[in-house]
Design a protein around this motif. Sequence first.
Motif, PDB file in Angstrom:
ATOM      1  N   LYS A  83       0.819  -1.229   0.000  1.00 25.53           N
ATOM      2  CA  LYS A  83       0.000   0.000   0.000  1.00 25.53           C
ATOM      3  C   LYS A  83       0.840   1.262   0.000  1.00 25.53           C
ATOM      4  O   LYS A  83       0.441   2.280  -0.557  1.00 25.53           O
ATOM      5  CB  LYS A  83      -0.966  -0.008   1.183  1.00 25.53           C
ATOM      6  N   MET A 137      -9.961  -0.198   8.241  1.00 21.23           N
ATOM      7  CA  MET A 137      -9.007  -0.753   7.275  1.00 21.23           C
ATOM      8  C   MET A 137      -7.724  -1.213   7.946  1.00 21.23           C
ATOM      9  O   MET A 137      -6.773  -1.566   7.243  1.00 21.23           O
ATOM     10  CB  MET A 137      -8.633   0.310   6.238  1.00 21.23           C
ATOM     11  N   ASN A 138      -7.664  -1.127   9.268  1.00 23.06           N
ATOM     12  CA  ASN A 138      -6.428  -1.487   9.962  1.00 23.06           C
ATOM     13  C   ASN A 138      -6.758  -2.428  11.115  1.00 23.06           C
ATOM     14  O   ASN A 138      -7.404  -2.019  12.088  1.00 23.06           O
ATOM     15  CB  ASN A 138      -5.732  -0.210  10.462  1.00 23.06           C
ATOM     16  N   GLY A 139      -6.312  -3.680  10.971  1.00 28.18           N
ATOM     17  CA  GLY A 139      -6.631  -4.692  11.965  1.00 28.18           C
ATOM     18  C   GLY A 139      -5.967  -4.439  13.312  1.00 28.18           C
ATOM     19  O   GLY A 139      -6.555  -4.725  14.362  1.00 28.18           O
ATOM     20  N   THR A 140      -4.753  -3.901  13.272  1.00 22.99           N
ATOM     21  CA  THR A 140      -4.017  -3.673  14.521  1.00 22.99           C
ATOM     22  C   THR A 140      -4.771  -2.706  15.426  1.00 22.99           C
ATOM     23  O   THR A 140      -4.971  -2.971  16.622  1.00 22.99           O
ATOM     24  CB  THR A 140      -2.622  -3.104  14.205  1.00 22.99           C
ATOM     25  N   ASP A 184       0.589   2.176  12.116  1.00 26.64           N
ATOM     26  CA  ASP A 184      -0.773   1.744  12.433  1.00 26.64           C
ATOM     27  C   ASP A 184      -1.464   2.746  13.358  1.00 26.64           C
ATOM     28  O   ASP A 184      -2.538   3.257  13.043  1.00 26.64           O
ATOM     29  CB  ASP A 184      -0.749   0.365  13.105  1.00 26.64           C
ATOM     30  N   ASP A 200      -0.981   3.924   7.893  1.00 27.55           N
ATOM     31  CA  ASP A 200      -1.392   2.750   7.122  1.00 27.55           C
ATOM     32  C   ASP A 200      -2.792   2.968   6.535  1.00 27.55           C
ATOM     33  O   ASP A 200      -3.035   2.688   5.352  1.00 27.55           O
ATOM     34  CB  ASP A 200      -1.369   1.525   8.056  1.00 27.55           C
ATOM     35  N   LYS A 222      -4.234   3.333   2.532  1.00 24.65           N
ATOM     36  CA  LYS A 222      -5.367   2.551   2.023  1.00 24.65           C
ATOM     37  C   LYS A 222      -6.517   3.467   1.582  1.00 24.65           C
ATOM     38  O   LYS A 222      -7.262   3.138   0.654  1.00 24.65           O
ATOM     39  CB  LYS A 222      -5.836   1.575   3.104  1.00 24.65           C
ATOM     40  N   GLY A 246      -8.185  -8.433   7.249  1.00 25.22           N
ATOM     41  CA  GLY A 246      -7.475  -7.398   6.488  1.00 25.22           C
ATOM     42  C   GLY A 246      -5.977  -7.578   6.470  1.00 25.22           C
ATOM     43  O   GLY A 246      -5.259  -6.732   5.943  1.00 25.22           O
ATOM     44  N   ALA A 247      -5.466  -8.657   7.044  1.00 25.58           N
ATOM     45  CA  ALA A 247      -4.018  -8.873   7.087  1.00 25.58           C
ATOM     46  C   ALA A 247      -3.770 -10.370   7.223  1.00 25.58           C
ATOM     47  O   ALA A 247      -4.706 -11.163   7.266  1.00 25.58           O
ATOM     48  CB  ALA A 247      -3.413  -8.125   8.283  1.00 25.58           C
TER      49      ALA A 247
END
Length: 376
Positions: A88, A141-144, A179, A184, A188, A282-283
């Motif tokens: 990305k 959009m960010n799993g963390t 993150d 990140d 995206k 998403g990851a």
Amino acid sequence: MKIAILGYGTVGRGVDQIIAERVDGVEVTRILELPDRLSDPRMTASYDDILADGEIELVVECMGGVEPARTYLMAALESGRHVVTSNKAVVAAHFAEFAAASVASGAGLFVEAAVGGGVPWIASVEKVRRIDEVTSFSGIMNGTTNYIVDAMRRQGAEFDVVLAEAQRLGYAERDPSADIDGIDVLNKTIISASVAFDVACEKNLPASGIRTLTKADLELFAAHGRTVKLLGRGVAADGRYAAAVEPVAVAADSLEASVPGNFNLLTLDATTVGELKFYGQGAGSLPTGNAIVQDVLDCASGARRPVYDFTRPLAYDPTLLRADYVLRTTAELGDTEPYGPGAVLVRDLTAEGARALLDEALAADPTTFMAALPVA
Ligand code: HSE
């Protein structure tokens, strides 16, 4: 089809495994790896070896970072090789340049895995656009960061404790800045806006993260029937578009509020289809590897060959994204209303204006946290 994989980390290994175990007609014959990690006869440390191999028709890039990924991808596209990437950072920084090279050589440019990991988001946005205008999108959009906020809320734990646990489980990087500061999600969001609105998206979008979120902040929002999610958002109307990344205090009974752990949820609104939501991992090695292999299969079969034109005359206009904002801060701000202990409400700001106000507050109180209040 013979393909090369650039980068044999978590995602590269997932791609290799899925192709070896589940896919006929595609063969990984070359892998670019660091000189001290050449553990497989397919591996080389020289990208020139791969470019010189006339049998390679497609390059999968999962190295991450901007350089040398940009140079490698441009060389692949200019030589007529199709490109599939999960990177990305490089796509957000150089999407228009890659798109022009892909149009010039006729090589395919596939970026599904760069946003939402295994969630089929980019291909779905492209499919929607065959009929509709995409009028807005938003996404976890960010799993963390979703893992962190969800665990803080469920466990009543503080940010640092949960971040350390996320690092131990391998969700969060040792340096989690990209993150937790929203970088990140910014990458995206730039890619999503480019595809959704068919525009070379502005790079300097307002962006903030969750670094200063506390357990007490979540309790305050819970008392107002809300919880916090870090969202990337974009909107287009009347020949203009805007996009931003920021924590949003979503309604506690919304689908976004229910997204658990490190899952993603991406939403779009379009002219005739209305609202669509896409939920998944998403990851991770196999989900992201799956998205890459789907792109490879689309390319090999000719089923899908995205062409990014980016010539639509859409102007970036940050005034399109407006909301009320809550700031928990000790800074003295101008025109505010009380929201709760230590927190104030500032009405009707653009996302850009809110980011400037956050900077002002952070200068006086570095622990300040800010979230947008969406219109109910
Ligand atoms: N750090 C990213 C996340 C990885 O947590 O979602 C996938 O892009």
